[in-house]
Design a protein around this motif. Structure first.
Motif, short mmCIF file in Angstrom:
data_model
loop_
_atom_site.label_atom_id
_atom_site.label_comp_id
_atom_site.label_asym_id
_atom_site.label_seq_id
_atom_site.Cartn_x
_atom_site.Cartn_y
_atom_site.Cartn_z
N TYR A 1 -3.58 4.42 -5.90
CA TYR A 1 -3.89 4.43 -4.47
C TYR A 1 -5.32 4.88 -4.24
O TYR A 1 -6.04 4.32 -3.41
N PHE A 2 -5.74 5.87 -4.99
CA PHE A 2 -7.11 6.37 -4.89
C PHE A 2 -8.12 5.26 -5.16
O PHE A 2 -9.16 5.17 -4.51
N LEU A 3 -7.79 4.36 -6.09
CA LEU A 3 -8.69 3.28 -6.46
C LEU A 3 -8.73 2.13 -5.46
O LEU A 3 -9.62 1.28 -5.52
N GLN B 1 0.96 4.11 -2.80
CA GLN B 1 0.69 5.50 -2.42
C GLN B 1 1.80 6.44 -2.89
O GLN B 1 1.52 7.52 -3.41
N THR C 1 0.83 -1.21 0.00
CA THR C 1 0.00 0.00 0.00
C THR C 1 0.87 1.26 0.00
O THR C 1 0.58 2.22 -0.73
N PRO D 1 -0.05 7.41 -7.00
CA PRO D 1 -1.18 7.95 -6.23
C PRO D 1 -2.53 7.77 -6.93
O PRO D 1 -3.55 7.63 -6.26
N GLU D 2 -2.53 7.71 -8.26
CA GLU D 2 -3.79 7.51 -8.97
C GLU D 2 -4.35 6.11 -8.72
O GLU D 2 -5.56 5.90 -8.67
N ASN E 1 -9.69 2.17 -2.58
CA ASN E 1 -10.94 2.23 -1.83
C ASN E 1 -11.98 1.29 -2.42
O ASN E 1 -12.91 0.90 -1.73
N GLU E 2 -11.82 0.95 -3.68
CA GLU E 2 -12.76 0.07 -4.35
C GLU E 2 -12.38 -1.40 -4.23
O GLU E 2 -13.10 -2.27 -4.68
#
Length: 72
Positions: free
Chosen positions: A29-31, A22, A18, A26-27, A33-34
């Motif tokens: 990392y945002f995903l 990150q 992770t 970072p793009e 959450n899914e």
């Protein structure tokens, strides 16, 4: 050689993957959450298998993302 998994080892590996995502992507990392890993403080039935599957899932996402980035 068979690797040994315990909760500390698995959570450490999850943290490392992770953190790499990150810092480098970072793009992606945002995903994360899914990415399904349904854990809450009230959940008592989370197994080592759940952690292993989650680790495998985020590793595969990272590998797939890196391959796609390299093709560009």
């Amino acid at each position: 050689m068979k690797s040994t998994y315990n909760l500390q080892n698995l959570t450490g590996q999850i943290f490392n993957v992770t953190a790499k995502i990150q810092s480098l992507y970072p793009e992606l990392y945002f995903l994360l959450n899914e990415t399904p890993l349904f854990m809450s403080p009230n959940e008592k039935n989370i197994t080592m298998k759940d952690f292993k599957q989650y680790l495998s899932s985020i590793r595969m996402q990272l590998i797939t993302f890196e391959k796609a980035k390299n093709k560009k």
